[in-house]
Design a protein around this motif. Structure first.
Motif, short mmCIF file in Angstrom:
data_model
loop_
_atom_site.label_atom_id
_atom_site.label_comp_id
_atom_site.label_asym_id
_atom_site.label_seq_id
_atom_site.Cartn_x
_atom_site.Cartn_y
_atom_site.Cartn_z
N UNK A 99 21.74 13.13 -37.68
CA UNK A 99 20.50 13.84 -37.48
C UNK A 99 20.38 15.40 -38.40
N UNK A 100 21.62 15.85 -38.75
CA UNK A 100 21.41 17.17 -39.22
C UNK A 100 20.65 17.19 -40.40
N UNK A 101 20.67 16.41 -41.62
CA UNK A 101 19.95 16.23 -42.47
C UNK A 101 18.58 16.40 -42.26
N UNK A 102 18.05 15.62 -41.33
CA UNK A 102 16.63 15.72 -41.04
C UNK A 102 16.33 16.94 -40.38
N UNK A 103 17.12 17.28 -39.36
CA UNK A 103 16.85 18.80 -38.83
C UNK A 103 16.76 19.86 -39.76
N UNK A 104 17.46 19.82 -40.86
CA UNK A 104 17.43 20.97 -41.84
C UNK A 104 16.17 20.98 -42.75
N UNK A 105 15.47 19.46 -42.78
CA UNK A 105 14.28 19.54 -43.37
C UNK A 105 13.11 20.26 -42.41
N UNK A 106 13.41 19.96 -41.02
CA UNK A 106 12.13 20.34 -39.88
C UNK A 106 12.41 21.79 -39.90
N UNK A 107 13.57 22.38 -40.02
CA UNK A 107 13.69 23.94 -39.68
C UNK A 107 14.63 24.55 -40.75
N UNK A 108 13.89 24.64 -41.84
CA UNK A 108 14.26 25.28 -43.26
C UNK A 108 14.73 26.77 -43.12
N UNK A 109 14.03 27.49 -42.25
CA UNK A 109 14.27 28.84 -42.09
C UNK A 109 15.17 29.27 -40.83
N UNK A 110 15.71 28.15 -40.26
CA UNK A 110 16.56 28.84 -38.95
C UNK A 110 18.34 28.78 -39.19
#
Length: 92
Positions: A81-92
């Motif tokens: 899920x990490x790749x998907x979460x990086x797209x959802x949260x680009x500035x965190x």
């Protein structure tokens, strides 16, 4: 009519500038936005993301203390899920 005639030299110069500009020089990119639903649930770790464990908010009257202890704390994101979460949260 005099109002439009005062702008005619300006319109001619802008159209002539647009003719010589290459379309490859104009780059339009979409704005990266944070997914607010994911931002409220996930926090960034050094290498992954973490979230709270569901099922502890209400309706826990008949539960044992051991069962409730399991639901407390944090859980890290699965590696898929990490790749998907990086797209959802680009500035965190």
């Amino acid at each position: 009519m005099s109002f439009l005639s005062s702008f005619s030299p300006l319109l001619k110069t802008t159209t002539s500038l647009l003719k010589f500009q290459s379309p490859s020089l104009i780059a339009v990119r979409t704005m990266m936005k944070t997914h607010k639903g994911a931002a409220k649930r996930w926090r960034r770790n050094s290498t992954s993301f973490k979230r709270g464990i569901a099922g502890r908010n209400h309706g826990n009257g008949g539960w044992s203390r051991r069962g409730l202890k399991v639901l407390s704390g944090r859980k890290t994101a699965h590696k898929t899920h990490i790749k998907h979460l990086k797209k959802l949260l680009p500035f965190s």
